[in-house]
Design a protein around this motif. Sequence first.
Motif, PDB file in Angstrom:
ATOM      1  N   LEU A 219     -52.647  27.541  -1.787  1.00 44.23           N
ATOM      2  CA  LEU A 219     -53.742  28.315  -2.386  1.00 44.23           C
ATOM      3  C   LEU A 219     -54.326  27.565  -3.586  1.00 44.23           C
ATOM      4  CD1 LEU A 219     -55.466  30.856  -2.584  1.00 44.23           C
ATOM      5  CD2 LEU A 219     -53.632  31.913  -3.947  1.00 44.23           C
ATOM      6  N   GLY A 220     -53.462  26.991  -4.411  1.00 37.11           N
ATOM      7  CA  GLY A 220     -53.941  26.226  -5.560  1.00 37.11           C
ATOM      8  C   GLY A 220     -54.784  25.038  -5.135  1.00 37.11           C
ATOM      9  N   VAL A 221     -54.345  24.336  -4.109  1.00 38.48           N
ATOM     10  CA  VAL A 221     -55.100  23.183  -3.591  1.00 38.48           C
ATOM     11  C   VAL A 221     -56.449  23.647  -3.037  1.00 38.48           C
ATOM     12  CG1 VAL A 221     -55.140  21.497  -1.700  1.00 38.48           C
ATOM     13  CG2 VAL A 221     -53.101  21.713  -3.140  1.00 38.48           C
ATOM     14  N   LEU A 222     -56.443  24.729  -2.247  1.00 35.16           N
ATOM     15  CA  LEU A 222     -57.685  25.241  -1.661  1.00 35.16           C
ATOM     16  C   LEU A 222     -58.671  25.674  -2.740  1.00 35.16           C
ATOM     17  CD1 LEU A 222     -59.321  26.130   0.834  1.00 35.16           C
ATOM     18  CD2 LEU A 222     -58.154  28.350   0.685  1.00 35.16           C
ATOM     19  N   LEU A 223     -58.168  26.333  -3.782  1.00 36.11           N
ATOM     20  CA  LEU A 223     -59.050  26.800  -4.848  1.00 36.11           C
ATOM     21  C   LEU A 223     -59.744  25.634  -5.552  1.00 36.11           C
ATOM     22  CD1 LEU A 223     -56.910  29.677  -6.418  1.00 36.11           C
ATOM     23  CD2 LEU A 223     -59.086  29.921  -5.212  1.00 36.11           C
ATOM     24  N   GLN A 224     -59.030  24.525  -5.729  1.00 33.19           N
ATOM     25  CA  GLN A 224     -59.645  23.370  -6.379  1.00 33.19           C
ATOM     26  C   GLN A 224     -60.705  22.725  -5.479  1.00 33.19           C
ATOM     27  OE1 GLN A 224     -59.443  22.722  -9.381  1.00 33.19           O
ATOM     28  NE2 GLN A 224     -57.524  23.538 -10.142  1.00 33.19           N
ATOM     29  N   ILE A 225     -60.460  22.713  -4.175  1.00 34.26           N
ATOM     30  CA  ILE A 225     -61.476  22.209  -3.240  1.00 34.26           C
ATOM     31  C   ILE A 225     -62.713  23.103  -3.303  1.00 34.26           C
ATOM     32  CG2 ILE A 225     -62.013  21.847  -0.796  1.00 34.26           C
ATOM     33  CD1 ILE A 225     -59.046  21.093  -0.412  1.00 34.26           C
TER      34      ILE A 225
END
Length: 462
Positions: free
Chosen positions: A255-261
């Motif tokens: 989720l953290g990775v997706l939010l940054q994308i």
Amino acid sequence: MTSSTHTAEKTRGTAVFTCILAALAGLMFGLDIGVISGATHFIQEEFQISDRVIEWIVSSMMLGAALGALGAGWMSAALGRKRSLILGAILFVLGSVLCGFAWSPNSLIVGRFILGLAIGIASFTAPLYLAEVAPEQIRGSMISLYQLMITVGILAAFLSDTAFSYSGAWRWMLGIIAIPGVLFLIGVLVLPDSPRWLIMKGRKQQALEVLRKLRGNEEAIIQQEIRDIEEQLRIPQRGWHLFKENSNFRRSVGLGVLLQIVQQFTGMNVVMYYAPRIFEGMGYDTQAQMWFTAAVGLTNVLATFIAIFLVDRWGRKPILYTGFVVMAIGMGVVGTMMNMGTLSHGQQIFTVAMLLIFIVGFAMSAGPLIWTLCSEVQPLKGRDFGIGCSTFTNWIANMIVGATFLTLLNVIGNAATFWLYGALNAFFILLVFWLVPETKGTTLEQIERNLMSGKPLRDIGQ
């Protein structure tokens, strides 16, 4: 005024001054992000290079930032927060000087890469240092000050670019930020070491001395803070092992990775890096392009206060919904206006206004709140690992956006490029609905319990 009151005010002043010096890392960060925007046109004219080379000059900084952030965790633990900031400041100065004296596109790319390393180190270390030295009652405001200083740095870079644009002095645009870099370096040299890092290294007495300077003679408070630090340090960071062993932790990292994308593909940094080129596509001359770029920076600064004011009143998801709707409409309308061809003066002003509305949508929502959510959803034992993954992803996604925008303009056209970003922002509304939790008023411990019990991501804040 009693002596004890005078001592308390002096101590508070020392703590605030220390935090402000550290927060200046955000100013340097913002200067380096914003300064390239006004220089690209003049660089392209002098070196006679293609849009593709310009993309690499712009995006090389983000590659350096990704690598700098990747190594900053180890560096801040091994060398200390203060020494890491000193190294970052030195790289700021070296990179700025090299950019100012660049003799070829390749040397400019190297200089930008060095600046990126500095940004990667600072973006990891400065908020960490602030969180560890700021008194509890002003910790939130000091960390918010760091975020605000980034936007102020971007605005200052845009204004500086505008001033130098009349003479086309792009070397001064890029090189002059070495001056605040030197001042930042001098300031960092007088900062104390982080008490938490000193305790990590077994230097408890030195940690006590630092806390007495920052907290005053409240010995009971100081001793309690020392005990709290020691208690927290007993909880080992097991990020990689937890990632391999626990599927729930993998969900929070994902989720953290997706939010940054999501944050990067809103198109905000496209505007930050290529604003003059965008305004050129609207039909404006060079000077108008630069002044409107400065307006972008000012709007970004002012709209950041909206997020600071609303985040604990509205909650995360309502602000994100609002922001993505505003950004989708803003990008969509800008694309539609550009599709009309030659615009009247009134239509040009309307198009600029819609782009500024897009900036407001980002600065009040995805800009600050993505970082907040990325830290809130990670469990304590894997927090460093999770935030490290999301930070690294942010810079890689940032690099991809910076390295493709001009290519998109040349291949599919101005209007279709902005429609694409508008469609992405509309899609992100659905992602917020499906995946993002509302964490307002929920403790980090409760979020962690919900995550580890297997609740859907969107429900872990309940």
